[in-house]
Design an enzyme around this catalytic site. Structure first.
Site, short mmCIF file in Angstrom:
data_model
loop_
_atom_site.label_atom_id
_atom_site.label_comp_id
_atom_site.label_asym_id
_atom_site.label_seq_id
_atom_site.Cartn_x
_atom_site.Cartn_y
_atom_site.Cartn_z
CE1 TYR A 166 -6.24 -5.46 -6.49
CE2 TYR A 166 -7.53 -4.66 -8.35
CZ TYR A 166 -7.40 -4.91 -6.99
OH TYR A 166 -8.44 -4.61 -6.14
CE LYS A 170 -8.42 -8.12 -5.71
NZ LYS A 170 -8.65 -8.68 -4.37
#
Length: 300
Positions: A166, A170
């Protein structure tokens, strides 16, 4: 001061069946935008699919007097991304605004993370934002106008245990956003990113339950709506937002250390304090600016 309106604008919001995306879609529609509500309709791990969530939000908008259509396309596939943008063109004739919000979670400590868990998260957050933006980009260029908001995260900016996949996606969106900002200048396409802190089904296991009310999604959407308004001229920026607080995130560089002779390992050791000095800081607007001190040193 006059109300900010989006009359005549067409917005695409991905991952808009729940949480932040839903709130973004409702707000823009309430202020006059025509909205494509995209959501694959899976759970937060990306499993499953249903047209229901996107359709429910679109119906909610129409019930309130707004204009919206639903699209359950998968942002992580070229066909799905193209269908999302095509829905905007078919229903409303154009696209002006793109909010890349779709995302999933497959958290696991790095030592236990599988390639499938890595790939799945990168595919939705990073590849998905690329694919939908890529589908929209020719139309934004042709129209000479566009506003894009990508959804980054504090986990990407600063790292977070159990979120290597993640966080990587990001932080990748930060570089993606800054590059779109440079390439969009000629066409009045502005691209910015947010790093939100909000209580959603994506974060309910990460944030204290006591903060649920104070970290509502309604505290994030005003920034997003402002960034996609035609009056906004800022581009290539990243903002953290949540709980009533907004702040700009800067990528900065310290003064550093340099010498014209070839560096040795001992030179690095002996000048480690200067290399790590955090003042004065410099904020660069592009990669060439960042290389400026090196170029000047090489020319001296």
């Amino acid at each position: 001061m006059s109300e900010l309106r989006y009359d005549g604008r067409v917005a695409v919001v991905t991952g808009a069946g729940h949480g932040l995306g839903r709130r973004h879609a409702l707000e823009l529609a309430a202020r006059g935008a025509k909205v494509v509500v995209n959501d694959l309709g899976g759970d937060r791990s990306g499993s499953g699919a249903s047209a229901g969530p996107a359709q429910e939000v679109a119906d909610e908008i129409k019930k309130s007097g707004g204009e919206a259509v639903a699209n359950p396309g998968n942002v992580a596939t070229p066909e799905g991304a193209e269908s999302i943008v095509q829905t905007a063109l078919d229903a409303f004739g154009k696209i002006d605004i793109l909010i890349n919000n779709a995302g999933i979670l497959r958290d696991r400590s790095f030592k236990n993370m599988t390639p499938d868990e890595w790939d799945a998260v990168i595919a939705v957050h990073l590849r998905g934002s690329f694919l939908v933006s890529s589908a929209a980009w020719p139309h934004l260029r042709e129209n000479g106008y566009g506003r894009i908001v990508n959804t980054s995260s504090p986990a990407g900016l600063f790292g977070n245990f159990g979120q290597a996949n993640y966080a990587t996606a990001k932080m990748g969106l930060v570089g993606f956003t800054k590059t779109l900002a440079h390439e969009g200048v000629k066409y009045d396409i502005k691209a910015n990113a947010i790093a939100p802190v909000a209580w959603t089904r994506m974060t309910e296991d990460l944030l204290p339950a006591d903060f649920a009310d104070r970290l509502g999604v309604e505290q994030v959407t005003p920034l997003v709506a402002y960034l996609v308004h035609e009056s906004t001229q800022d581009s290539g920026e990243v903002y953290t937002v949540g709980g009533g607080r907004i702040a700009k995130i800067f990528v900065t560089e310290g003064p550093g250390y340099g010498q014209n002779e070839t560096l040795s390992v001992e030179d690095v050791r002996d000048n480690w304090a200067a290399i790590n000095a955090d003042a004065p800081m410099t904020v660069h607007n592009n990669a060439m600016e960042q290389m400026g001190p090196l170029i000047r040193q090489l020319g001296s």
